[in-house]
Design a protein around this motif. Structure first.
Motif, short mmCIF file in Angstrom:
data_model
loop_
_atom_site.label_atom_id
_atom_site.label_comp_id
_atom_site.label_asym_id
_atom_site.label_seq_id
_atom_site.Cartn_x
_atom_site.Cartn_y
_atom_site.Cartn_z
N ASP A 40 0.82 -1.21 0.00
CA ASP A 40 0.00 0.00 0.00
C ASP A 40 0.86 1.27 0.00
OD1 ASP A 40 -2.24 -1.55 -0.06
OD2 ASP A 40 -2.84 -1.20 2.02
N ILE A 41 1.99 1.22 0.67
CA ILE A 41 2.91 2.37 0.62
C ILE A 41 3.35 2.62 -0.81
CG2 ILE A 41 5.24 3.15 1.24
CD1 ILE A 41 3.38 3.55 3.52
N ASP A 42 3.71 1.54 -1.53
CA ASP A 42 4.11 1.67 -2.93
C ASP A 42 2.96 2.22 -3.77
OD1 ASP A 42 6.64 0.73 -2.38
OD2 ASP A 42 6.19 -1.34 -2.92
N ALA A 43 1.73 1.77 -3.48
CA ALA A 43 0.57 2.24 -4.24
C ALA A 43 0.33 3.73 -4.01
CB ALA A 43 -0.67 1.44 -3.84
N LEU A 44 0.45 4.18 -2.77
CA LEU A 44 0.27 5.59 -2.48
C LEU A 44 1.33 6.44 -3.16
CD1 LEU A 44 -0.66 5.41 1.33
CD2 LEU A 44 -2.15 6.15 -0.54
N ARG A 45 2.56 5.96 -3.17
CA ARG A 45 3.62 6.70 -3.85
C ARG A 45 3.35 6.80 -5.34
NH1 ARG A 45 8.65 3.86 -0.53
NH2 ARG A 45 8.96 5.54 0.99
N SER A 46 2.85 5.74 -5.93
CA SER A 46 2.56 5.75 -7.37
C SER A 46 1.42 6.70 -7.70
CB SER A 46 2.23 4.34 -7.86
OG SER A 46 0.98 3.90 -7.33
N MET A 47 0.57 6.99 -6.70
CA MET A 47 -0.57 7.90 -6.90
C MET A 47 -0.19 9.35 -6.64
SD MET A 47 -3.40 5.46 -5.05
CE MET A 47 -4.72 6.67 -5.07
N GLY A 48 1.07 9.61 -6.21
CA GLY A 48 1.52 10.99 -6.06
C GLY A 48 1.83 11.41 -4.64
N ALA A 49 1.52 10.59 -3.66
CA ALA A 49 1.83 10.95 -2.28
C ALA A 49 3.34 10.85 -2.06
CB ALA A 49 1.09 10.03 -1.32
N VAL A 50 3.92 11.87 -1.42
CA VAL A 50 5.35 11.88 -1.15
C VAL A 50 5.56 11.31 0.26
CG1 VAL A 50 7.43 13.27 -0.97
CG2 VAL A 50 5.67 13.86 -2.64
N ILE A 51 6.07 10.08 0.32
CA ILE A 51 6.27 9.39 1.59
C ILE A 51 7.75 9.05 1.71
CG2 ILE A 51 5.66 7.39 2.99
CD1 ILE A 51 3.03 7.24 1.42
N ASP A 52 8.41 9.67 2.67
CA ASP A 52 9.83 9.44 2.89
C ASP A 52 10.01 8.21 3.78
OD1 ASP A 52 12.53 9.86 2.75
OD2 ASP A 52 12.57 11.28 4.42
N GLY A 53 11.15 7.51 3.61
CA GLY A 53 11.46 6.39 4.47
C GLY A 53 11.46 5.07 3.72
N GLU A 54 11.71 4.00 4.47
CA GLU A 54 11.79 2.68 3.88
C GLU A 54 11.55 1.63 4.95
OE1 GLU A 54 16.11 1.41 3.36
OE2 GLU A 54 16.22 3.59 3.20
N ALA A 55 11.40 0.39 4.50
CA ALA A 55 11.19 -0.72 5.42
C ALA A 55 12.36 -0.83 6.39
CB ALA A 55 11.03 -2.03 4.64
#
Length: 239
Positions: A40-55
């Protein structure tokens, strides 16, 4: 839960929790597997949300590209902060959670300078007198009021007398020392005000009084205003 709703809930959770938010925290909050969280994090990023960080480190929501900035004057923003923080203090659990969520939404949509003002606001709300414990489900009571459905409950008045009541709920008022329900009481056949902490065994009935709630509430409030004005006049005359 649909995927769209799940992604929306994840955005809200990222706004609400202190960053960085780990996948484990998100999984616990949303009751999902970490694998689903990563997707879901990947999906949100693909939709334009800027989410910093990683697993393994955690995630921070930088911005939501789908939402335009909101325009508030500084005083308007501080008024919103104060009001919502007050609700977080005096509201029932569902309402308090909604207030915190609303603050997170506003912070995500205002310009960076105002987001900083919101995060470090000079205004706050506290109650130093403990409110009486409320046993009924206030969220369910609010829902019945909005739906204009009569409710039933047991009530203990100030003298300790107990009665079974069925009322048409009109509105809730959050006072400094207690919270009350304004209603039309079927037993007394008149308007009455009930303290929420004295209500027990709350139940929603199948009786609808729609669409009379708003005019009934106006009449109830007008009677209260007239009573206050009469009492004040009597005091002036007595002096």
């Amino acid at each position: 839960m649909s995927r769209t709703h799940r992604l929306f809930q994840m955005m809200q959770t990222l706004r609400r929790l202190p960053p960085p938010v780990t996948a484990s925290q998100l999984a616990d909050e949303m009751q999902m597997s970490p694998r689903t969280i990563y997707r879901d994090i990947d999906a949100l990023r693909s939709m334009g949300a800027v989410i910093d960080g990683e697993a393994g480190f955690g995630y921070t929501l930088i911005e939501d590209a789908a939402l335009p900035p909101l325009g508030f004057e500084d005083d308007e923003l501080e008024a919103l902060v104060l009001g919502l923080r007050d609700v977080a203090v005096i509201g029932d659990p569902a309402l308090a959670k909604a207030a915190r969520s609303a603050l997170a939404k506003i912070k995500a949509r205002v310009p960076p300078r105002q987001a900083h003002r919101l995060q470090h606001a000079v205004l706050d709300a506290h109650r130093f007198v403990s409110m009486p414990a409320i046993e009924i489900d206030v969220a369910a009571l609010r829902a019945a009021t909005w739906d204009e459905v009569s409710i039933a409950f047991d009530y203990c008045d100030r003298n300790g007398a107990e009665t079974a009541r069925e009322v048409d709920p009109l509105g809730l008022v959050y006072l400094d020392k207690t919270n009350v329900l304004m209603a039309w009481c079927h037993l007394r056949e008149d308007f009455r005000t009930f303290r929420l902490d004295r209500m027990r065994n709350f139940q929603r009935t199948d009786h609808s009084f729609r669409p009379r709630r708003v005019p009934m509430l106006r009449e109830h409030l007008e009677r209260i205003r007239r009573e206050i004005a009469r009492t004040a006049k009597d005091r002036i005359t007595a002096d």
